[in-house]
Motif scaffolding. Sequence first.
Motif, PDB file in Angstrom:
ATOM      1  N   SER A   1       0.881  -1.357   0.046  1.00 35.90           N
ATOM      2  CA  SER A   1      -0.069   0.037   0.150  1.00 35.90           C
ATOM      3  C   SER A   1       0.992   1.030   0.076  1.00 35.90           C
ATOM      4  CB  SER A   1      -1.039  -0.047   1.236  1.00 35.90           C
ATOM      5  OG  SER A   1      -1.744  -0.901   1.040  1.00 35.90           O
TER       6      SER A   1
ATOM      7  N   SER B   1       2.302   1.663  -3.621  1.00 37.22           N
ATOM      8  CA  SER B   1       1.352   2.333  -4.165  1.00 37.22           C
ATOM      9  C   SER B   1       0.941   3.798  -3.885  1.00 37.22           C
ATOM     10  CB  SER B   1      -0.025   1.479  -4.084  1.00 37.22           C
ATOM     11  OG  SER B   1      -1.197   1.957  -4.790  1.00 37.22           O
TER      12      SER B   1
ATOM     13  N   VAL C   1       1.369   6.864  -6.693  1.00 40.09           N
ATOM     14  CA  VAL C   1       0.394   7.831  -6.952  1.00 40.09           C
ATOM     15  C   VAL C   1       0.640   9.123  -6.595  1.00 40.09           C
ATOM     16  CG1 VAL C   1      -2.057   8.614  -5.978  1.00 40.09           C
ATOM     17  CG2 VAL C   1      -1.523   6.302  -6.554  1.00 40.09           C
TER      18      VAL C   1
ATOM     19  N   ASN D   1      -4.076   0.449 -11.843  1.00 38.69           N
ATOM     20  CA  ASN D   1      -4.702  -0.634 -11.293  1.00 38.69           C
ATOM     21  C   ASN D   1      -5.423   0.024 -10.070  1.00 38.69           C
ATOM     22  OD1 ASN D   1      -3.612  -2.820 -12.530  1.00 38.69           O
ATOM     23  ND2 ASN D   1      -1.935  -3.168 -11.409  1.00 38.69           N
ATOM     24  N   ASP D   2      -4.977   1.134  -9.430  1.00 36.07           N
ATOM     25  CA  ASP D   2      -5.776   1.787  -8.473  1.00 36.07           C
ATOM     26  C   ASP D   2      -7.061   2.544  -8.847  1.00 36.07           C
ATOM     27  OD1 ASP D   2      -4.070   1.116  -6.413  1.00 36.07           O
ATOM     28  OD2 ASP D   2      -2.834   2.922  -6.727  1.00 36.07           O
TER      29      ASP D   2
ATOM     30  N   HIS E   1     -10.743   1.418  -7.871  1.00 37.22           N
ATOM     31  CA  HIS E   1     -11.498   2.211  -7.226  1.00 37.22           C
ATOM     32  C   HIS E   1     -12.929   2.046  -7.992  1.00 37.22           C
ATOM     33  CE1 HIS E   1     -12.569   6.650  -6.079  1.00 37.22           C
ATOM     34  NE2 HIS E   1     -13.251   5.798  -5.351  1.00 37.22           N
TER      35      HIS E   1
END
Length: 373
Positions: free
Chosen positions: A11, A14, A18, A326-327, A331
């Motif tokens: 996490s 990621s 971001v 992917n996020d 989402h």
Amino acid sequence: MNARMVSRNASWSSLKTVRRTAGSLSKRLLSVRPSKLPAGHRACPETRTSRRSQGDLTNFVRRSGTDHPHRLPSTAPRTERTDMTAGSQITVLGLGDMGSAIARTFVARGFRTTVWNRTTARTEPLVEVGATAAPTAAEAVAASPLVVVCLLDGTAVDQVLASVASAVAGKTLVNVTSGSPAQARANERWAREHGAEYIDGKIMGDPPYVGTDHIMFPFSGSPTAYETHEPTLRTLGGIAYHGEDPGAAAVEFMAQVAFSYELLIGFLHVLKLVRSEGFDVAAFTERAAGSLAVFPSLLNSMAQAVKSGEYGPDLGSLDVQAALMNDMIGHRAAQGVEAVRMREIKDLMDRRIAAGHGDQGFSSLFELLPPQA
């Protein structure tokens, strides 16, 4: 390392990705100063197709960054008469809302205007203000050297042209009916075979704006005819000539309207996502609209990259951008919101990176778009 620690590290990784991607995009956007926008561009464009709905959308296109040199002043019609136009003859075929507005504008500017409509009752309001109604389309064409055609669709144009074939020799036809580039080229061939000049035009705006600078008419076709009649056409509003290819105006029109539809459907999906999370879509839109002022420069740089085939890291490298996808997809999936476009972007990014172009930017995805069917 236990599963919880692995999840926490993943996490955190990621999140860092971001932040890097968002930071790259923010720097790119913030590096464009509003003062660099082309003259006439507005930071917060107004969003304002039957002919009526086409006008609504193309009014938005007109106001949101098209590179035309004119301004958007008052909507007051141009009613002054000039020596150049007083007494000039012109014919308008088709008196729907737009055709009537065009004819009324010509009358107000002092043109001797002949009108025709399949339903004759539509001619009466124009006759009351000074136009002359012709009983047939052929007689209307015979009355003037310049003939503006404004009908419902291409089928109506074909029918009317067939009825005036004996009268068009030596005339200039200006067809502003909505239609494809192929239809425009076919109409030009027909006109040439019948001894007429042809200009194709499209209408980007609503009938009330005819005769003002709040409407745009892109034209293409015969350069000689355009040069001859440009002062008359300028009576209608903002105009632009896109070249000798009669299909060029339709390409311009179709591309600008398509751009708007692509943008707006994506916007609606984003609003669905925002609402699904319980947030105010109006407040979000107000914030998002603030970023639109920087997009002309970004779009221009991407177009230049596509034209040259040299792709810099416009929004950051694909290697960094792809890590965010992917996020984005996850989402949307979690909220039950459509993710087709995000999946397409991820697929293109992954393929481009696999081909060794991870250092390039978003514009390089153009190279993977499918060829014409």
